[in-house]
Motif scaffolding. Structure first.
Motif, PDB file in Angstrom:
ATOM      1  N   LYS A 120      37.361  15.269  17.653  1.00 35.94           N
ATOM      2  CA  LYS A 120      38.412  15.324  16.641  1.00 35.94           C
ATOM      3  C   LYS A 120      39.208  16.606  16.835  1.00 35.94           C
ATOM      4  CE  LYS A 120      36.286  12.584  12.960  1.00 35.94           C
ATOM      5  NZ  LYS A 120      35.930  12.532  11.520  1.00 35.94           N
ATOM      6  N   ARG A 177      43.529  18.579  16.065  1.00 38.89           N
ATOM      7  CA  ARG A 177      44.932  18.454  15.653  1.00 38.89           C
ATOM      8  C   ARG A 177      45.749  19.533  16.357  1.00 38.89           C
ATOM      9  NH1 ARG A 177      46.158  17.736  10.826  1.00 38.89           N
ATOM     10  NH2 ARG A 177      44.139  17.101   9.969  1.00 38.89           N
ATOM     11  N   LEU A 194      46.608  12.615  14.420  1.00 37.56           N
ATOM     12  CA  LEU A 194      45.263  13.200  14.339  1.00 37.56           C
ATOM     13  C   LEU A 194      44.465  12.721  15.548  1.00 37.56           C
ATOM     14  CD1 LEU A 194      43.114  14.819  12.748  1.00 37.56           C
ATOM     15  CD2 LEU A 194      42.481  12.676  11.631  1.00 37.56           C
ATOM     16  N   TYR A 195      43.958  13.651  16.325  1.00 38.04           N
ATOM     17  CA  TYR A 195      43.175  13.320  17.516  1.00 38.04           C
ATOM     18  C   TYR A 195      41.756  12.976  17.068  1.00 38.04           C
ATOM     19  CZ  TYR A 195      41.035  13.952  22.163  1.00 38.04           C
ATOM     20  OH  TYR A 195      40.366  13.774  23.337  1.00 38.04           O
ATOM     21  N   ASP A 196      41.402  11.693  17.041  1.00 41.30           N
ATOM     22  CA  ASP A 196      40.096  11.230  16.566  1.00 41.30           C
ATOM     23  C   ASP A 196      39.670  10.080  17.459  1.00 41.30           C
ATOM     24  OD1 ASP A 196      37.832  10.496  15.246  1.00 41.30           O
ATOM     25  OD2 ASP A 196      38.775  10.205  13.287  1.00 41.30           O
ATOM     26  N   GLY A 206      39.977  21.613  18.245  1.00 48.67           N
ATOM     27  CA  GLY A 206      39.139  20.534  17.731  1.00 48.67           C
ATOM     28  C   GLY A 206      37.668  20.733  18.016  1.00 48.67           C
TER      29      GLY A 206
END
Length: 852
Positions: free
Chosen positions: A418, A420, A397-399, A434
């Motif tokens: 954020k 995905r 998960l890109y956070d 995102g």
């Protein structure tokens, strides 16, 4: 008179008739427009008005309840003659409608705004207007005018569409006529039936065939499949069809379809309505039909098809609502969406995300811009998080939160992102989607909060200390206020008593003359004692801030310089006087006599504190009080002040003496050496003038007392000049009304004025005074006390001025809390004589007021 229009009435009426709109049924397109106009203007009435040769007819209206009105009461007709947009804030102010019953009636039309309906040739045929039964003096806004003009253009668009449809129908009629000329009516009917049969098989629309001669309606199978009505369970009549239409639409559809049937030249019909399904719900329908006529032009048959718009309208509404929610949500949250096409290395950023990287909205971007825009310290971690989101195995998960350095503006920003990855069936990452949010302000607030917390303990301690000081100052101010109220009340009662004593002694002396020298000495001694008592009450009033002041614009430097000789005589030879006058000193607005008296009091106190000689310094300068200083000195607003400081090199004062220094009757001098009212009088005068007094002193180090007076802004007014004569007398033609609730004071005032030659009437209160004013128009002057029960003197004077604008007013008072509006400070032009007063003072003041 308005200029003649560039058209004739015949041309204008012909243009209106070309639209064939008069006397047509109401239509929702026009009804919606008037409802919108009424809502935008918050008006009860809105109309689409067409002005014919002999009447005005409403295509759509709300708030009227009629479809037409005669021209002689028309307001819109004036807009036609004016040939322009017309706004009438109040029709009763417009002479054009002076006799119009729609305007002059009790609930008549008071406001009008109308935009012209112009044909394609520019001829005015009517208006779109809004009306109100209340005037609107402000007229309309530019936005409201634009809305009305847009609605007018929308009406004309609808009329032009109608005219185009009519032309199309005429062309169809010509074609039909040619076809009828080539074949018989029976052949045309067979051809139509064949087309209908094919259409029934090819479409999901409900097809109907209405035999107008037998009133028999034939439906195709779609009536059952689309709306649930079995063909064997319905009545095959036109009445059954109309009965299934929503009650609110029935009359409109029945009229519109029969208007087409009954018009020999009409062949096509279309309309929208709500049609009831078998389950009771209603479907939104667009219906259109074609009329077949015999050789005589009589309608014999009508064929049509019903198109169900329900799902289309629902889908359109849901899509619009979803798009609107998404737009509002992203705008409110300032959220930006981003999309990375991993296969083709394409980056899609909206303007809001470009702004986070300091890039203009119209500049194209690539993944290189993303990586180069990251802060060097955050680049590695952010890149690793993005790579993990693209990894088919990790699918992280890109956070992340990272800093950007603006490409164009070089500004540092914080961004929270954020997202995905999107993977195909083979597990390959094809896209990463995102959101991004600018959190710069949040990060700044967090940093400020940390900084605030680090110094919280120190600030809390400082706040506690400052709060204690403020509470001490508040308690002192409350104590001084309470003492001031007590002394003010005492002074008021003394002044009323002294007014009787001094006045009576004055009259007695005038009556005795030179006949008894011993009696004259007794009277003089009594008068001297009474005058000294009056001076004492003035000091009490000064402390309680209830003395009447006569402020003027002052230059404190000139005032101090002018008092140099007075200071020198008062100080004696052992004390050296120095003055330090600030350059560019601002002016102030204060009572000259009271300020001089205050400075002299301070100088004498300083002299008494320097028994073996010393130095007295008087200093002036400009100062500015900020909010912090004000928080520590209650009652002083922040702003600009002039400061006068009196400094001595005497014995000084300890803290406990400073705390009581301004209290009345408090003194450190020996018995008989002082009254204890000097500093209290200074305190009261300065506070009443909107200023502040501060004492700085230590035992053995001398004392400095600083007076702060507000800076004056504006032009200085010349003080009124009056020439006093020895006992100027009145005239019996000059009638004075004396209003005083104290009987003894009123008796003295009446007798004194009689002695001076005036004719006098008296009243014990405001109500009695007003009755005398009404009964005696010859009254020249109202002489009234300010503080009286029920109605005070100022309100009495206002009412007297309202009845008699030329009457002169003279106020008197022994104590004046807010009696003349500004906390005891006289307004310019207000005349007042303070109690107690002598006959000579009253005589001079009477002539000054009457001869002004």
């Amino acid at each position: 008179m308005p200029a003649s229009p560039p058209w004739t009435e015949a041309e204008r009426v012909a243009a209106l008739q070309s639209y064939a709109i008069l006397d047509t049924p109401t239509e929702p397109e026009f009804d919606d427009l008037v409802r919108l106009a009424a809502e935008v203007f918050d008006a009860p009435i809105a109309v689409v008005n067409l002005v014919a040769q002999d009447r005005q007819w409403f295509k759509a209206e709300t708030g009227i309840g009629a479809r037409e009105m005669p021209l002689d009461v028309s307001i819109c007709a004036h807009a036609i003659l004016q040939n322009d947009f017309m706004v009438i804030p109040d029709t009763r102010d417009d002479p054009r409608f002076a006799g119009n019953p729609l305007v002059t009636a009790q609930e008549g039309l008071r406001f009008y705004a109308g935009a012209l309906l112009r044909s394609t040739e520019g001829l005015p045929i009517g208006t779109v207007c809004v009306l109100d039964r209340s005037p609107r003096p402000q007229g309309i806004t530019a936005h409201q005018r634009l809305v009305l003009e847009v609605l007018a253009r929308q009406v004309m668009t609808q009329l032009e569409l109608r005219r185009a449809l009519g032309a199309q129908q005429e062309r169809a009629e010509e074609l039909r006529t040619q076809m009828e000329q080539r074949a018989t009516v029976e052949a045309a009917l067979r051809h139509t039936e064949e087309r209908l049969r094919l259409a029934n098989r090819a479409t999901n629309d409900a097809i109907w065939d209405w035999d107008l001669v037998t009133n028999h309606v034939t439906w195709n199978e779609a009536l059952a499949s689309a709306y649930g009505h079995g063909l064997d369970a319905i009545e095959t009549t036109g009445e059954w069809w109309i009965s299934q239409i929503h009650p609110e639409d029935q009359n409109r559809i029945d009229h519109s379809i029969h208007n087409v049937i009954d018009d020999p030249l009409a062949h096509s019909w279309s309309d929208e309505y709500r049609f009831r399904r078998a389950d009771g719900d209603y479907a939104s329908i667009f219906d259109r039909g074609h009329v077949i006529r015999d050789e005589a032009g009589t309608a014999v048959r009508m064929i049509g098809a019903m198109l169900d718009l329900t799902e289309q309208q629902r889908t359109r509404a849901e899509l619009a609502e979803s798009e609107e929610r998404l737009r509002l949500a992203t705008q409110a949250a300032e959220v930006g969406f981003w999309d990375v096409d991993v296969i083709h290395d394409i980056l899609t950023w909206p303007p809001i995300v470009k702004r986070m990287f300091g890039i203009s909205a119209d500049v194209p971007v690539s993944m290189r811009d993303f990586y180069e825009g990251l802060h060097p310290d955050d680049r590695e971690a952010t890149s690793a998080a993005f790579a993990a989101a693209c990894d088919p195995v990790v699918r992280g998960l890109y956070d992340v939160e990272y800093r950007t350095v603006g490409k164009e503006d070089r500004l540092l920003r914080w961004v929270a992102a954020k997202g995905r990855g999107i993977f195909d069936d083979e597990g390959q990452c094809i896209r990463v989607l995102g959101t991004a949010i600018d959190i710069t302000e949040r990060k700044r607030a967090e940093a400020e909060l940390r900084e605030l917390n680090e110094g919280l303990e120190l600030r809390v301690a400082r706040e506690i200390s400052e709060r204690g000081q403020a509470q001490d100052a508040l308690r002192q101010a409350q104590k001084m206020e309470a003492v001031g109220q007590l002394t003010g009340g005492i002074a008021h009662d003394f002044n009323n008593m002294l007014a009787v004593v001094i006045g009576s002694l004055d009259l007695l002396k005038r009556r005795l003359g030179d006949t008894d020298a011993r009696a004259e000495r007794y009277i003089d001694a009594a008068a001297d004692g009474a005058q000294r008592a009056a001076a004492l009450t003035q000091r009490l009033l000064a402390f309680s801030r209830q003395q009447p002041l006569s402020p003027e614009v002052l230059d404190a430097n000139k005032l101090v310089a002018g008092m140099s000789d007075l200071f020198s005589h008062s100080l004696g030879g052992d004390i050296r006087l120095e003055t330090v006058l600030g350059a560019g000193l601002w002016r102030t607005h204060a009572d000259r006599n009271q300020l001089e008296n205050a400075l002299l009091n301070l100088a004498v106190n300083a002299r008494d504190a320097m028994g073996e000689g010393g130095r007295l310094t008087i200093e002036t300068q400009n100062v500015h009080f900020d909010d912090r200083y004000v928080s520590e000195n209650f009652g002083v607003p922040p702003g600009q002040y002039i400061m006068i400081a009196v400094t001595d090199t005497g014995t000084g004062m300890p803290a406990e003496v400073i705390a009581k220094a301004f209290d009345p009757f408090f003194t450190t001098k020996a018995v008989g050496k002082g009254t204890g009212l000097g500093l209290s009088q200074v305190y009261g005068f300065v506070r009443q003038s909107g200023g502040h007094v501060k004492i700085y002193s230590e035992p053995g180090q001398g004392t400095t007392i600083k007076i702060y007076l507000p800076r004056f802004f504006g032009e200085a007014l010349e003080a009124p000049r009056t020439a006093l004569k020895d006992l100027p007398l009145g005239d019996l033609q000059e009638v004075v009304l004396v209003v005083e609730d104290e009987p003894t004071v009123r008796q003295f005032s009446v007798e004194a004025l009689n002695e001076l030659g005036y004719r006098v009437l008296e009243a014990d209160g405001a109500l009695a005074a007003l009755r005398l004013l009404d009964a005696h128009p010859e009254i020249s002057l109202l002489f009234t006390d300010i503080v009286m029960p029920d109605i005070n003197g100022r309100k009495l004077a206002d009412e007297a001025k309202r009845r008699r604008d030329d009457i002169r007013i003279l106020f008197t008072t022994g104590f004046t809390p807010n009696a003349v509006v500004h906390n005891g400070v006289l307004d310019p032009g207000v005349e007042l004589i303070s109690k107690p007063f002598t006959v000579e003072q009253l005589a001079a003041k009477m002539r000054s007021v009457l001869e002004r």
